[in-house]
Design a protein around this motif. Structure first.
Motif, short mmCIF file in Angstrom:
data_model
loop_
_atom_site.label_atom_id
_atom_site.label_comp_id
_atom_site.label_asym_id
_atom_site.label_seq_id
_atom_site.Cartn_x
_atom_site.Cartn_y
_atom_site.Cartn_z
N ILE A 255 -3.55 -28.18 30.70
CA ILE A 255 -3.24 -27.59 29.31
C ILE A 255 -3.77 -26.15 29.29
O ILE A 255 -3.33 -25.28 28.70
CB ILE A 255 -3.60 -28.42 28.36
CG1 ILE A 255 -2.98 -28.20 26.97
CG2 ILE A 255 -5.21 -28.78 28.18
CD1 ILE A 255 -1.58 -27.99 26.97
N PHE A 256 -5.06 -25.90 30.17
CA PHE A 256 -5.64 -24.76 29.92
C PHE A 256 -4.86 -23.57 30.31
O PHE A 256 -4.70 -22.29 29.93
CB PHE A 256 -6.86 -24.67 30.68
CG PHE A 256 -8.04 -25.00 29.85
CD1 PHE A 256 -7.96 -26.33 29.01
CD2 PHE A 256 -9.33 -24.90 30.19
CE1 PHE A 256 -8.90 -26.73 28.37
CE2 PHE A 256 -10.42 -25.52 29.58
CZ PHE A 256 -10.28 -26.47 28.56
N TYR A 257 -4.01 -23.93 31.31
CA TYR A 257 -2.92 -22.80 32.09
C TYR A 257 -1.77 -22.38 31.03
O TYR A 257 -1.48 -21.31 30.56
CB TYR A 257 -2.29 -23.23 33.24
CG TYR A 257 -3.42 -23.45 34.44
CD1 TYR A 257 -3.80 -22.32 34.91
CD2 TYR A 257 -3.64 -24.63 34.96
CE1 TYR A 257 -4.71 -22.43 36.08
CE2 TYR A 257 -4.31 -24.73 36.09
CZ TYR A 257 -5.08 -23.53 36.49
OH TYR A 257 -5.83 -23.73 37.47
N VAL A 258 -1.40 -23.36 30.32
CA VAL A 258 -0.59 -23.47 29.16
C VAL A 258 -1.01 -22.77 28.15
O VAL A 258 -0.44 -21.61 27.41
CB VAL A 258 0.02 -24.75 28.97
CG1 VAL A 258 0.82 -24.57 27.58
CG2 VAL A 258 0.74 -25.54 29.86
N MET A 259 -2.21 -22.94 27.48
CA MET A 259 -2.87 -22.23 26.33
C MET A 259 -3.09 -20.79 26.91
O MET A 259 -3.01 -19.92 26.02
CB MET A 259 -4.17 -22.74 26.08
CG MET A 259 -4.02 -24.39 25.27
SD MET A 259 -5.53 -25.07 25.34
CE MET A 259 -6.21 -24.27 23.83
N SER A 260 -3.47 -20.44 28.16
CA SER A 260 -3.79 -19.23 28.45
C SER A 260 -2.55 -18.30 28.53
O SER A 260 -2.55 -17.12 28.28
CB SER A 260 -4.10 -19.29 29.87
OG SER A 260 -4.37 -17.98 30.58
N LEU A 261 -1.33 -18.87 28.56
CA LEU A 261 -0.06 -18.11 28.62
C LEU A 261 0.52 -18.28 27.20
O LEU A 261 1.63 -17.32 27.05
CB LEU A 261 0.86 -18.73 29.49
CG LEU A 261 0.51 -18.76 31.02
CD1 LEU A 261 1.66 -19.55 31.71
CD2 LEU A 261 0.57 -17.35 31.48
N ALA A 262 -0.15 -18.56 26.07
CA ALA A 262 0.34 -18.54 24.84
C ALA A 262 0.52 -17.12 24.29
O ALA A 262 -0.56 -16.28 24.72
CB ALA A 262 -0.49 -19.24 23.75
N SER A 263 1.57 -16.77 23.83
CA SER A 263 1.73 -15.35 23.67
C SER A 263 1.54 -14.91 22.24
O SER A 263 1.44 -13.66 21.98
CB SER A 263 3.56 -15.05 24.02
OG SER A 263 4.30 -15.80 23.41
N ASN A 264 1.44 -15.83 21.31
CA ASN A 264 1.15 -15.42 19.98
C ASN A 264 0.30 -16.58 19.18
O ASN A 264 0.25 -17.66 19.73
CB ASN A 264 2.37 -14.88 19.29
CG ASN A 264 3.41 -16.15 19.18
OD1 ASN A 264 3.25 -17.34 18.98
ND2 ASN A 264 4.77 -15.60 19.46
N ARG A 265 0.06 -16.11 18.16
CA ARG A 265 -0.73 -17.02 17.08
C ARG A 265 0.20 -18.43 17.06
O ARG A 265 -0.43 -19.69 16.99
CB ARG A 265 -1.13 -16.42 15.72
CG ARG A 265 -1.69 -17.28 14.74
CD ARG A 265 -1.99 -16.30 13.58
NE ARG A 265 -2.88 -17.07 12.84
CZ ARG A 265 -2.19 -17.72 11.56
NH1 ARG A 265 -1.13 -17.96 11.43
NH2 ARG A 265 -3.37 -18.30 10.62
N ARG A 266 1.63 -18.46 16.41
CA ARG A 266 2.28 -19.45 16.21
C ARG A 266 2.05 -20.43 17.35
O ARG A 266 1.99 -21.68 17.26
CB ARG A 266 3.57 -19.08 15.85
CG ARG A 266 4.55 -20.30 15.56
CD ARG A 266 6.06 -19.67 15.28
NE ARG A 266 6.55 -19.10 16.47
CZ ARG A 266 7.16 -19.58 17.43
NH1 ARG A 266 7.05 -20.93 17.39
NH2 ARG A 266 7.71 -18.92 18.49
#
Length: 171
Positions: free
Chosen positions: A43-54
């Protein structure tokens, strides 16, 4: 389990516009760069790729589902205490009121305490916030409100200090 508490802490902090999704992403990126691949939660990889606040809020909401909000709210209150110089008294009261309104358990200790604090401040503002002949009385009441808020937030400072040790993410 501690990691899920941090997810909720960041979710609450981001929702009251105190913590930034970008800061969370940079902490995760730092962790990823310093940790062997096999020890990094997917999940850290997924969170690292989050592109914005939403997107980050959606992820954090899904991850923190079912976590008791009392401890994360206490951590956020402690962080507000640490960063109290960044805000005016009115802005701090607004953030405390928002934090109280975000908690599911409206009868919980922290929610009730912050809600009462915000209501008390709003009453003082209604009475003393207008132009008043007795400017000194108004200033004293507003200074007292600021002191009460600081004392209340100080009670949670130790929670933020514990979070600063960064051991939460790795447990």
């Amino acid at each position: 389990m501690r990691r899920y508490i941090m997810y909720e802490t960041y979710r609450l902090g981001i929702l009251i516009d105190h913590l930034k999704a970008e800061d969370l992403i940079s902490q995760i990126d730092e962790y990823i760069s310093e940790t062997p691949v096999q020890q990094i939660p997917h999940i850290f990889y997924v969170m690292s790729l989050a592109s914005n606040r939403r997107i980050m809020l959606e992820l954090l909401t899904d991850l923190a589902r079912g976590v008791d909000e009392e401890l994360p709210a206490s951590i956020v209150a402690g962080i507000l205490y640490q960063d109290r110089e960044r805000y005016t008294v009115d802005e701090l009261y607004t953030k405390v009121g928002m934090l109280a309104s975000l908690l599911k358990d409206v009868d919980g200790e922290i929610a009730v305490s912050f809600r009462e604090l915000k209501e008390s401040y709003d009453e003082v503002q209604a009475v003393y916030g207008r132009r008043f002949k007795r400017k000194k009385a108004r200033e004293r009441m507003l200074a007292r409100s600021a002191q009460v808020l600081e004392e209340e937030l100080f009670q949670y400072a130790s929670f933020a200090e514990e979070m600063d040790r960064k051991e939460w993410w790795f447990a």
